[in-house]
Each structure stands twice: as structure tokens, then as C-alpha cells.
Design a protein around this motif. Structure first.
Motif, PDB file in Angstrom:
ATOM      1  N   ALA A 110     -87.538  29.587 -34.765  1.00  0.00           N
ATOM      2  CA  ALA A 110     -86.375  28.688 -34.817  1.00  0.00           C
ATOM      3  C   ALA A 110     -85.067  29.446 -34.650  1.00  0.00           C
ATOM      4  O   ALA A 110     -84.095  28.910 -34.098  1.00  0.00           O
ATOM      5  N   VAL A 111     -85.003  30.685 -35.111  1.00  0.00           N
ATOM      6  CA  VAL A 111     -83.792  31.495 -34.954  1.00  0.00           C
ATOM      7  C   VAL A 111     -83.514  31.741 -33.471  1.00  0.00           C
ATOM      8  O   VAL A 111     -82.380  31.633 -33.001  1.00  0.00           O
ATOM      9  N   THR A 112     -84.567  32.078 -32.734  1.00  0.00           N
ATOM     10  CA  THR A 112     -84.411  32.317 -31.302  1.00  0.00           C
ATOM     11  C   THR A 112     -84.064  31.034 -30.562  1.00  0.00           C
ATOM     12  O   THR A 112     -83.278  31.044 -29.605  1.00  0.00           O
ATOM     13  N   VAL A 113     -84.649  29.919 -30.974  1.00  0.00           N
ATOM     14  CA  VAL A 113     -84.343  28.634 -30.344  1.00  0.00           C
ATOM     15  C   VAL A 113     -82.845  28.348 -30.436  1.00  0.00           C
ATOM     16  O   VAL A 113     -82.200  27.977 -29.441  1.00  0.00           O
ATOM     17  N   ALA A 114     -82.267  28.543 -31.603  1.00  0.00           N
ATOM     18  CA  ALA A 114     -80.842  28.264 -31.777  1.00  0.00           C
ATOM     19  C   ALA A 114     -79.987  29.142 -30.867  1.00  0.00           C
ATOM     20  O   ALA A 114     -79.051  28.668 -30.210  1.00  0.00           O
ATOM     21  N   ALA A 115     -80.291  30.433 -30.799  1.00  0.00           N
ATOM     22  CA  ALA A 115     -79.510  31.349 -29.970  1.00  0.00           C
ATOM     23  C   ALA A 115     -79.683  31.052 -28.486  1.00  0.00           C
ATOM     24  O   ALA A 115     -78.728  31.130 -27.698  1.00  0.00           O
ATOM     25  N   THR A 116     -80.891  30.705 -28.081  1.00  0.00           N
ATOM     26  CA  THR A 116     -81.173  30.446 -26.669  1.00  0.00           C
ATOM     27  C   THR A 116     -80.482  29.176 -26.201  1.00  0.00           C
ATOM     28  O   THR A 116     -79.947  29.117 -25.088  1.00  0.00           O
ATOM     29  N   ARG A 117     -80.464  28.168 -27.030  1.00  0.00           N
ATOM     30  CA  ARG A 117     -79.778  26.928 -26.665  1.00  0.00           C
ATOM     31  C   ARG A 117     -78.285  27.151 -26.450  1.00  0.00           C
ATOM     32  O   ARG A 117     -77.661  26.461 -25.636  1.00  0.00           O
ATOM     33  N   GLU A 118     -77.713  28.110 -27.152  1.00  0.00           N
ATOM     34  CA  GLU A 118     -76.282  28.381 -27.039  1.00  0.00           C
ATOM     35  C   GLU A 118     -75.934  29.204 -25.803  1.00  0.00           C
ATOM     36  O   GLU A 118     -74.780  29.229 -25.374  1.00  0.00           O
ATOM     37  N   ALA A 119     -76.904  29.884 -25.224  1.00  0.00           N
ATOM     38  CA  ALA A 119     -76.645  30.787 -24.103  1.00  0.00           C
ATOM     39  C   ALA A 119     -76.440  30.016 -22.801  1.00  0.00           C
ATOM     40  O   ALA A 119     -77.096  28.995 -22.558  1.00  0.00           O
ATOM     41  N   SER A 120     -75.581  30.535 -21.951  1.00  0.00           N
ATOM     42  CA  SER A 120     -75.358  29.932 -20.640  1.00  0.00           C
ATOM     43  C   SER A 120     -76.484  30.295 -19.685  1.00  0.00           C
ATOM     44  O   SER A 120     -77.252  31.232 -19.928  1.00  0.00           O
ATOM     45  N   ASP A 121     -76.567  29.570 -18.577  1.00  0.00           N
ATOM     46  CA  ASP A 121     -77.537  29.917 -17.538  1.00  0.00           C
ATOM     47  C   ASP A 121     -77.315  31.353 -17.061  1.00  0.00           C
ATOM     48  O   ASP A 121     -78.278  32.107 -16.865  1.00  0.00           O
ATOM     49  N   LEU A 122     -76.048  31.710 -16.846  1.00  0.00           N
ATOM     50  CA  LEU A 122     -75.736  33.055 -16.364  1.00  0.00           C
ATOM     51  C   LEU A 122     -76.236  34.104 -17.350  1.00  0.00           C
ATOM     52  O   LEU A 122     -76.851  35.103 -16.958  1.00  0.00           O
ATOM     53  N   ARG A 123     -75.994  33.884 -18.620  1.00  0.00           N
ATOM     54  CA  ARG A 123     -76.422  34.834 -19.644  1.00  0.00           C
ATOM     55  C   ARG A 123     -77.946  34.960 -19.659  1.00  0.00           C
ATOM     56  O   ARG A 123     -78.484  36.073 -19.661  1.00  0.00           O
ATOM     57  N   ARG A 125     -80.098  34.199 -17.288  1.00  0.00           N
ATOM     58  CA  ARG A 125     -80.574  34.776 -16.031  1.00  0.00           C
ATOM     59  C   ARG A 125     -80.437  36.301 -16.060  1.00  0.00           C
ATOM     60  O   ARG A 125     -81.360  37.026 -15.660  1.00  0.00           O
ATOM     61  N   GLU A 126     -79.307  36.779 -16.529  1.00  0.00           N
ATOM     62  CA  GLU A 126     -79.100  38.225 -16.598  1.00  0.00           C
ATOM     63  C   GLU A 126     -80.103  38.884 -17.549  1.00  0.00           C
ATOM     64  O   GLU A 126     -80.633  39.957 -17.260  1.00  0.00           O
ATOM     65  N   LEU A 127     -80.381  38.239 -18.675  1.00  0.00           N
ATOM     66  CA  LEU A 127     -81.332  38.794 -19.639  1.00  0.00           C
ATOM     67  C   LEU A 127     -82.743  38.843 -19.061  1.00  0.00           C
ATOM     68  O   LEU A 127     -83.467  39.844 -19.225  1.00  0.00           O
ATOM     69  N   VAL A 128     -83.153  37.770 -18.385  1.00  0.00           N
ATOM     70  CA  VAL A 128     -84.493  37.740 -17.799  1.00  0.00           C
ATOM     71  C   VAL A 128     -84.628  38.808 -16.721  1.00  0.00           C
ATOM     72  O   VAL A 128     -85.616  39.554 -16.677  1.00  0.00           O
TER      73      VAL A 128
END
Length: 400
Positions: A110-123, A125-128
Motif C-alpha cells: 500500500a505504501v508503494t501504491v500511494a507513491a506510484t499514484r502520485e508520480a507523473s507518467d514522465l517520472r 517512464r524514467e524510472l522504468v
């Protein structure tokens, strides 16, 4: 244009019947050629280079240009058939807590879900792209990527769309855990309806596979009947089947995967004799994830039991922010050898041909004429240095 690769000290083909293969117990089943060469050229359906010739260096045909590897070893590129790369956020404190005795139950997702939902597509994409690059720098040439950190229609579809930009092996994992705000009885049922209905419809165009965290031992995951419903809905939508099963305790995951003909069941930490027997009589691959046990202090799966029973075994990283934030297939090979009873040759096969079987791919995981030229170079004279020199960055994907 064709390219000749010479100066290969050892070439692991994955074909024990290849002409000239070394017949030594340490290399059993690997089809190792010494003083070998390769010719790459053409392009497959996706224009990727393919292997046009393989054999002894002194019989190599001419090519348009060549490179000399100066005695380095070459292996098939690693096939990482289980990863979760579309995420943002940090859970290093959770790792530290486990190292001091806190048990893992899946709740940190759930912690990761919250952070991932807040991230932009650009962010994202760069991480992946950064994580895939990290994998290639360690010899991985094929990677499967799951969703599962969005847990809403829009966010799960977004994760798969971004994953699809870097791999064709994408997996819909809306049934990763039940979101925290839906864990009462009515909310849980409604979420399952969403996963099998609107969410699946939105995600299926971007996915090849469907997966479910089948784990009755976790209050956050799904039981056998819930998992069956997810898998059957995904199958009806045209997706292949994968299962997270038997990670935290004994449960129905393995039997369900075998019954439904899933390509793989992943984790397989807690198995009964009946589970092993079912896997041995099936086409379902047991994908082992030793980095998870390293990072959670759980017992390692008994790979020796599986192999001796005739089960098809793969090794993957399960690269994710909570239970194994490692993208290193060489580390997984070393852990499999040291902790799970596998020989070095068995571990290398599991990380290459085994991963390919887990993805039902016939074009990767081996080195043979007509297959993709997905190769990894070992900065050492023998492939044995992969588990031997654990932690040393010896392996990289060959860029052609």
C-alpha cells in the motif's frame, strides 16, 4: 549486414547436442563450446538481429564486420520472467525492520501504491527505463513487468502502457492486494468485481498475461476461489496465466496454477509432496525468486526437490521495492547455488532457458541458428565466474 563475433573463450549455447560441446560434469546440459564464434545478422519479425551461424572459431564464415571478445565467455541473455518495475517511492525502512525481526505479510504494498499514484507518467517512464538499463548492464535481455501498484482502473492501465514501451512481456496484476480502503467484506467483493470487469477490460489491450497473489496466509492477498475467478476472467479475455503462489505458507496456488494450465507459478516457497507431484506432471514452470528469501529472511525454496522430481524450474529477480529491490540475475544464480541446492549449470539454465519456458518463448534463452541474438558477455574466461565471483559486475548484455 552480418557481424562475426570471435574470441569467445566459452560459449554457452543451451543445446547439449550441439556439435563439439564440452562433455564435462560442470557444464552438463549447457552445450558449451570452447574457442567459439558466432555470426549475427538479418532481423526477426521485430527487426532484432538473429543468430546465423555458431561453431568453432577456426570454421567461422566471413561477415561484413567483426568484433573480438578476447577470450571472454558468452551466455544466452538472462530471461527475467518476474519483475515489478513500474513504481515510485522508497521502502528501505521496511527492509531494515525485517532485518530486526519484523515479519513480511504483504501490507507494505500500500505504501508503494500511494507513491506510484502520485508520480507523473514522465517520472514513472524514467524510472522504468533506468531499471531496465540496470538489468541489461547485468546481462538481462528479456524481462517481464507486472502492474499491481496502481489498484485502480486508470492506474493499472497506465502502468501496463508504460511497461509495454520497454517489453512485450507485460502482466496485469490488479489482483496484487486488496486496497486498504476496500478491506471490509463488501469493499473486498466490490474490488474483485472491478478487477474481473472494468479493470481487466481496460488493461487487457496492454497485457500478455494475467497474474494474482494467491496467498490465504496474507489478509491483504486473495484466497483460492478469489484467485480462480481472476485467472478465469483473464483467460476469457485472451490473456495467458501466471500465479504468485505458496510464498508465505502452504496454500492452493500451485494446484490452481497446474489445474488451469498457467505458464508459471512463482515463489513456491512452501510446497507439499502433492504440489511437487502436480508440477512434475504439468507444463507449469516453478519460478523461484531467491532474492525474496534473502530480503525477507524466509526459508529458501527446495530447488533440489523440484529438479529431482522433474519439475521445470526458472529463476527470476522479482525486482520490486518491498521484498527484493535487486535487478541482478547473477546474484539470483549465486543464491540458487548457495542456498537452494542447485548446481551452477542448473542455475544458469534456470535463468535462461527456464525463464524462456516460464514466458512460453522459444526465441530466447538459448543460442542457436534462427533465434534472437540476445547474448550476454562475461568478463571472464568461463561462465562459472557468474556464481563464483558473486557481487562482481562481470556480465553485461551484448549490444548489437
Amino acid at each position: 549486414m552480418s557481424m562475426l563475433i570471435t574470441g569467445i573463450g566459452e560459449l554457452v549455447t543451451g543445446d547439449p547436442a550441439v556439435d563439439g560441446a564440452v562433455e564435462e560434469p560442470l557444464h552438463e546440459g549447457l552445450g558449451v563450446l570452447r574457442d567459439a564464434a558466432l555470426v549475427l545478422g538479418g532481423g526477426g519479425e521485430d527487426s532484432a538481429p538473429v543468430v546465423e551461424w555458431v561453431g568453432p572459431a577456426d570454421r567461422a564464415p566471413a561477415a561484413d564486420w567483426s568484433i573480438d571478445l578476447e577470450g571472454r565467455a558468452v551466455v544466452p541473455g538472462f530471461v527475467d520472467s518476474h519483475s515489478h518495475l513500474v513504481f515510485d517511492g522508497d521502502r528501505s525502512a521496511e527492509f531494515a525492520a525485517r532485518m530486526t525481526g519484523q515479519a513480511y505479510d504483504g501490507g507494505g504494498i500500500a505504501v508503494t501504491v500511494a507513491a506510484t499514484r502520485e508520480a507523473s507518467d514522465l517520472r514513472l517512464r524514467e524510472l522504468v527505463q533506468r531499471r531496465v538499463g540496470e538489468m541489461r548492464a547485468q546481462g538481462t535481455t528479456t524481462v517481464e513487468i507486472k502492474s499491481g501498484y496502481g489498484l485502480s482502473v486508470e492506474e493499472e492501465a497506465r502502468a501496463l502502457r508504460l511497461a509495454r514501451e520497454v517489453t512485450s512481456e507485460t502482466t496485469f496484476l490488479g489482483a496484487h492486494v486488496v486496497p486498504p480502503d476496500r478491506r471490509d467484506e463488501g469493499g473486498r467483493a466490490a474490488y474483485l468485481d472491478l478487477v474481473c470487469g472494468e479493470m481487466l477490460a481496460a488493461c487487457a489491450p496492454h497485457a500478455r498475461w494475467v497474474d494474482v497473489f494467491c496467498e490465504p496466509a496474507s489478509p491483504h492477498a486473495f484466497d483460492g476461489e478469489e484467485s480462480r475467478r481472476v485467472l478465469e476472467a483473464g483467460r476469457d479475455a485472451g490473456l495467458g496465466l501466471r500465479v504468485h503462489g505458496n510464498q508465505l505458507g502452504h496454500g492452493p496456488g500451485v494446484q490452481l496454477a497446474v489445474e488451469l494450465g498457467a505458464a508459471s507459478v512463482d515463489h513456491c516457497t512452501f510446497l507439499t509432496d502433492a504440489d511437487v507431484e502436480a508440477l512434475a506432471g504439468s507444463g507449469t514452470v516453478a519460478t523461484l525468486l531467491p532474492g525474496v528469501e534473502f530480503s525477507t529472511r524466509q526459508p529458501y525454496p527446495d530447488a533440489r526437490q523440484l529438479l529431482d522430481a522433474g519439475v521445470s524450474v526458472a529463476i527470476a529477480t522479482d525486482c520490486n521495492p518491498g521484498t527484493c529491490y535487486s535487478s541482478s540475475m547473477p546474484l539470483m544464480i549465486a543464491l540458487a547455488v548457495r542456498e537452494m541446492g542447485m548446481t551452477p549449470a542448473e542455475a544458469l539454465r534456470a535463468a535462461t532457458a527456464g525463464g524462456a519456458r516460464a514466458l512460453r518463448r522459444t526465441d530466447v534463452g538459448r543460442v542457436a541458428v534462427g533465434l534472437r541474438a540476445d547474448l550476454a558477455v562475461v568478463d571472464a574466461p568461463s561462465w562459472l565466474h557468474i556464481p563464483y565471483r558473486v557481487g562482481v559486475p562481470l556480465v553485461r548484455a551484448l549490444e548489437v
